[in-house]
Design a protein around this motif. Structure first.
Motif, mmCIF file in Angstrom:
data_model
loop_
_atom_site.group_PDB
_atom_site.id
_atom_site.type_symbol
_atom_site.label_atom_id
_atom_site.label_comp_id
_atom_site.label_asym_id
_atom_site.label_seq_id
_atom_site.Cartn_x
_atom_site.Cartn_y
_atom_site.Cartn_z
ATOM 1 N N GLU A 153 -5.577 3.208 -0.797
ATOM 2 C CA GLU A 153 -5.621 2.995 -2.252
ATOM 3 C C GLU A 153 -5.454 1.518 -2.619
ATOM 4 O O GLU A 153 -6.004 1.048 -3.608
ATOM 5 C CB GLU A 153 -4.509 3.801 -2.936
ATOM 6 C CG GLU A 153 -4.861 5.268 -3.115
ATOM 7 C CD GLU A 153 -3.669 6.092 -3.605
ATOM 8 O OE1 GLU A 153 -3.800 7.325 -3.643
ATOM 9 O OE2 GLU A 153 -2.600 5.511 -3.923
ATOM 10 N N ASN A 154 -4.673 0.811 -1.812
ATOM 11 C CA ASN A 154 -4.401 -0.600 -2.106
ATOM 12 C C ASN A 154 -5.448 -1.535 -1.523
ATOM 13 O O ASN A 154 -5.204 -2.739 -1.417
ATOM 14 C CB ASN A 154 -3.039 -0.999 -1.521
ATOM 15 C CG ASN A 154 -1.887 -0.412 -2.301
ATOM 16 O OD1 ASN A 154 -2.013 -0.118 -3.481
ATOM 17 N ND2 ASN A 154 -0.762 -0.224 -1.639
ATOM 18 N N GLY A 155 -6.566 -1.005 -1.102
ATOM 19 C CA GLY A 155 -7.570 -1.868 -0.484
ATOM 20 C C GLY A 155 -7.122 -2.364 0.874
ATOM 21 O O GLY A 155 -7.253 -3.549 1.204
ATOM 22 N N LYS A 156 -6.559 -1.463 1.637
ATOM 23 C CA LYS A 156 -6.150 -1.736 3.024
ATOM 24 C C LYS A 156 -5.039 -2.768 3.139
ATOM 25 O O LYS A 156 -5.130 -3.733 3.901
ATOM 26 C CB LYS A 156 -7.362 -2.153 3.868
ATOM 27 C CG LYS A 156 -8.370 -1.038 4.065
ATOM 28 C CD LYS A 156 -9.299 -1.370 5.180
ATOM 29 C CE LYS A 156 -10.270 -0.232 5.428
ATOM 30 N NZ LYS A 156 -11.249 -0.558 6.448
ATOM 31 N N ARG A 157 -4.029 -2.579 2.376
ATOM 32 C CA ARG A 157 -2.819 -3.386 2.559
ATOM 33 C C ARG A 157 -1.638 -2.674 1.915
ATOM 34 O O ARG A 157 -1.802 -1.770 1.081
ATOM 35 C CB ARG A 157 -2.992 -4.781 1.979
ATOM 36 C CG ARG A 157 -3.103 -4.806 0.451
ATOM 37 C CD ARG A 157 -3.488 -6.174 -0.035
ATOM 38 N NE ARG A 157 -2.581 -7.179 0.490
ATOM 39 C CZ ARG A 157 -2.862 -8.485 0.552
ATOM 40 N NH1 ARG A 157 -4.020 -8.936 0.143
ATOM 41 N NH2 ARG A 157 -1.987 -9.354 1.000
ATOM 42 N N LEU A 158 -0.464 -3.096 2.316
ATOM 43 C CA LEU A 158 0.760 -2.576 1.724
ATOM 44 C C LEU A 158 1.606 -3.770 1.290
ATOM 45 O O LEU A 158 1.473 -4.867 1.858
ATOM 46 C CB LEU A 158 1.543 -1.738 2.748
ATOM 47 C CG LEU A 158 0.881 -0.443 3.249
ATOM 48 C CD1 LEU A 158 1.712 0.201 4.354
ATOM 49 C CD2 LEU A 158 0.677 0.550 2.100
ATOM 50 N N PRO A 159 2.486 -3.567 0.314
ATOM 51 C CA PRO A 159 3.338 -4.689 -0.090
ATOM 52 C C PRO A 159 4.158 -5.196 1.104
ATOM 53 O O PRO A 159 4.645 -4.398 1.913
ATOM 54 C CB PRO A 159 4.251 -4.078 -1.158
ATOM 55 C CG PRO A 159 3.513 -2.875 -1.654
ATOM 56 C CD PRO A 159 2.727 -2.364 -0.490
ATOM 57 N N GLU A 160 4.291 -6.502 1.161
ATOM 58 C CA GLU A 160 4.937 -7.113 2.318
ATOM 59 C C GLU A 160 6.351 -6.558 2.547
ATOM 60 O O GLU A 160 6.732 -6.236 3.679
ATOM 61 C CB GLU A 160 4.980 -8.630 2.130
ATOM 62 C CG GLU A 160 5.433 -9.363 3.366
ATOM 63 C CD GLU A 160 5.488 -10.877 3.163
ATOM 64 O OE1 GLU A 160 5.240 -11.351 2.034
ATOM 65 O OE2 GLU A 160 5.799 -11.570 4.130
ATOM 66 N N GLY A 161 7.110 -6.462 1.478
ATOM 67 C CA GLY A 161 8.480 -5.951 1.622
ATOM 68 C C GLY A 161 8.485 -4.533 2.173
ATOM 69 O O GLY A 161 9.319 -4.173 3.018
ATOM 70 N N THR A 162 7.541 -3.742 1.716
ATOM 71 C CA THR A 162 7.468 -2.353 2.187
ATOM 72 C C THR A 162 7.081 -2.311 3.669
ATOM 73 O O THR A 162 7.579 -1.484 4.422
ATOM 74 C CB THR A 162 6.455 -1.567 1.323
ATOM 75 O OG1 THR A 162 6.863 -1.688 -0.029
ATOM 76 C CG2 THR A 162 6.392 -0.110 1.721
ATOM 77 N N VAL A 163 6.219 -3.240 4.052
ATOM 78 C CA VAL A 163 5.841 -3.314 5.469
ATOM 79 C C VAL A 163 7.097 -3.557 6.315
ATOM 80 O O VAL A 163 7.312 -2.900 7.345
ATOM 81 C CB VAL A 163 4.806 -4.445 5.705
ATOM 82 C CG1 VAL A 163 4.549 -4.641 7.199
ATOM 83 C CG2 VAL A 163 3.503 -4.129 4.975
#
Ligand SMILES: Nc1ncnc2c1ncn2[C@@H]1O[C@H](COP(=O)(O)OP(=O)(O)OP(=O)(O)O)[C@@H](O)[C@H]1O
Length: 606
Positions: A153-163
């Motif tokens: 949904e995010n265009g193949k990325r996740l928020p850095e903090g969540t990573v």
């Protein structure tokens, strides 16, 4: 076991006829399990009853249904159901039963000061006859969305903090799992699920233990039976060689982190996924100088925790216990610097990034990935081990697969070191018959084992090609030598299990071929490759490598002049379950083998 590859979409109950055999879609290699109708009641081994609800997911190899205890309305469990001969569900079930007891999880949490741990457990298991087919099922707690949904949904990325929070949580699960003597070997976003209910979204759970196996503590011995197991994008270098190690789990997590941060992995950009050997070489090159490779991937600055973590992973010895605290520390320090609390719901909404060192490049940017692709372009691995490296270590004796009733190794858990916390823990469808799921040894039938001729030095990584020159284990397997680059095309993001058909070398010469097999049938095949003499060469005995079966047929034209390759295919009867009468019949050289239709072989010259 042959299974039909189906799209990964939820499907409703099928109106399957009662007497229908396991469905095998035309043109597909694998058969999926029979559908369970909503309302079906399954009885587990402890006589507990489970009412089947709607299908909530189809994995590569089985189907997952919501389930409720009979008589209750709450569908807070899931049933994972696969044909009985399917090895991975058997492995998963035994892993859970032995190593993921709720008491053990609780104790680990107490020791580590954790409120939650993303380690699932098993509620029940059993067998059921579905439309005349014997199936195995396990019952587990029901979790929420898998994080691949947010990633997409995010265009193949996740928020850095969540990573970083996910990395911390997965390191906790790894530490628990490794303390039981096992590795997971298949971490990916699709196998990470959020919890359910109140505070559920603060914790992610690692599921799918179908590839769990004992990690090695002794010599590093490539095992052709396990080569390339996993999900090709993230498979570790050790797993490409068939060696389960703890550092491999960490490496898999590292590749996922790179992707979650919005950067395409070089071997994805380079479209190498269809050829595991090329992916393996690209990873070897990438990890050889991981600092430089990461710089190319993250031109605006390599995220510090990722850089530190990957450099640490690259230096780990194959049998070394990772320093989980050290790894966690990099991620928790980054969270503190970003002022992101490591508590509360995991946030999957992309916001402006707050750390100075994060990746600001858009997901999978061509510039970043192209440079990295160049950096990681397959080079020949520098360290080359003996070409005689062959399979089988004590550790590969995976108890669940072979001895369902007995503990395999001397209580690795008891001996395992649990380090006290240093700081409070804030710390292929229609045209892609991809998955080779033939590793089915649920009956505990041991396979003939190879005699090791040489072992790699612990740190030396075997040359992929040399590692691919195993001594055969299966008496009637083809006796030619070719590399595991013989690949059925791996479908993006799907778990692939080595089909254990790697044949025995006839000489110390190794030829590498790339085959594309278009097999319009539902069967496992044994492929015999015979290199024919040059025209005019003196007649010589054919040697033990010239295995032919009555019905095998040559697919290469005999009119070709210079050395040509004759490829014989023999369909393996039965479900590929060693020990089964059908498999026995199939492995008998005198047994008739059905003809195999529509096979295309392409040979690429190197
Ligand atoms: N306990 C669970 N609760 C809710 N959903 C689940 C649960 N376990 C699995 N699922 C869903 O089912 C999907 C497939 O599960 P799983 O990975 O275990 O199957 P699989 O057949 O081994 O798949 P593959 O090997 O292709 O990853 C998961 O991606 C997830 O969406």
């Amino acid at each position: 076991m042959p299974r039909a590859v189906k799209p990964k979409t939820a499907a409703g109950p099928s109106p399957a006829k009662k007497t229908a055999p396991a469905k095998k879609a035309k043109g597909k290699l694998y058969a999926m399990p029979e559908k369970l109708k909503e309302g079906t009641v399954l009885q587990d081994l402890a006589k507990g009853k489970w009412c089947i609800g709607p299908s909530i997911g189809i994995g590569g190899f089985g189907e997952i249904y919501a389930a409720a205890r009979a008589g209750e309305k709450n569908y807070d469990a899931v049933v994972k159901c696969e044909p009985h001969g399917n090895g991975p569900l058997f492995v998963e079930m035994h892993f859970y039963l032995r190593n993921a007891k709720q008491d053990d999880i609780k104790q680990f949490k107490q020791q580590r000061g954790l409120k939650t741990l993303g380690m699932p457990y098993i509620l029940a298991s059993g067998s059921a006859d579905v439309n005349g087919q014997k199936h195995r099922f396990i019952v587990m707690p029901r979790y929420g969305s898998d994080i691949s949904k947010f990633f997409k949904e995010n265009g193949k990325r996740l928020p850095e903090g969540t990573v970083y929070r996910l990395a911390l949580q997965m390191l906790d699960v790894y530490q628990f799992m490794h303390s039981t003597g096992y590795v997971h070997a298949d971490l990916k976003a699709a196998n990470i699920l959020l919890g359910q209910g109140k505070a559920g979204a603060a914790q992610a759970y690692l599921v799918d233990f179908g590839l769990a196996s004992h990690f090695v503590t002794g010599e590093f011995k490539p095992d052709p039976k396990k080569m390339h197991n996993g999900t090709i994008e993230y498979t570790s270098r050790d797993a490409h060689l068939g060696v389960p190690t703890r550092r491999a789990d960490l490496e898999i997590l590292g590749y996922n982190i790179i992707e979650w941060l919005g950067v395409e992995l070089p071997w994805v950009t380079q479209k190498l996924l269809a050829v595991p050997l090329k992916v393996q070489k690209a990873k070897e090159a990438f990890m050889e100088d991981v600092g430089a490779a990461l710089k190319a991937l993250f031109p605006k600055g390599v995220p510090v925790p990722l850089g530190e973590y990957m450099k640490y992973v690259a230096k780990l010895k194959h049998n070394e216990e990772p320093d989980y605290d050290k790894c966690r520390n990099w991620f928790s320090t980054a969270l503190k610097q970003m002022k992101i609390p490591n508590t509360g719901d995991l946030d999957f909404k992309i916001k402006p990034q707050s750390s100075s060192n994060n990746n600001h490049s858009p997901p999978g940017t061509s510039k970043a990935t192209a440079t990295a692709a160049a950096a990681a372009a397959p080079k020949r691995p520098k360290k080359v081990a003996s070409p005689d490296i062959i399979s089988d270590s004590e550790e590969e004796e995976e108890a669940p697969r072979r001895k369902p009733q007995a503990k395999a190794s001397p209580a690795p858990r008891r001996n395992a070191k649990v380090t006290p916390t240093i700081s409070p823990r804030k710390r292929y469808a229609e045209t892609s018959p991809t998955r080779k799921r033939v590793k089915t040894e649920p009956n505990g039938t041991p396979k003939p084992r190879a005699t090791p001729r040489a072992a790699a030095s612990p740190r030396a990584r075997a040359s992929p090609r040399s590692a691919a020159s195993p001594k055969a284990r299966t008496p009637n397997a083809a006796s030619a030598s070719f590399s595991p680059a013989l690949s059925l095309r791996a479908k993006h993001g799907k778990t692939v299990v080595n089909d254990d058909l790697t044949p025995k070398p006839r000489s110390n010469k190794t030829y590498e071929f790339n085959f594309e097999l278009d097999v319009s049938m539902d069967a496992n095949v044994i492929v015999n490759v015979k290199r024919k003499k040059k025209a005019g060469a003196k007649d010589q005995p054919t040697g033990e490598g010239d295995v032919k079966t009555p019905s095998s047929r040559s697919l290469a034209s005999s009119k070709e002049d210079t050395p040509v390759t004759r490829v014989n295919l023999r369909k393996v009867n039965g479900e590929g379950v060693p020990g089964s009468p059908l498999a026995a019949a199939a492995s008998s050289s005198s047994s008739p083998s059905p003809r195999t239709p529509a096979v295309t072989v392409r040979k690429y010259r190197r």
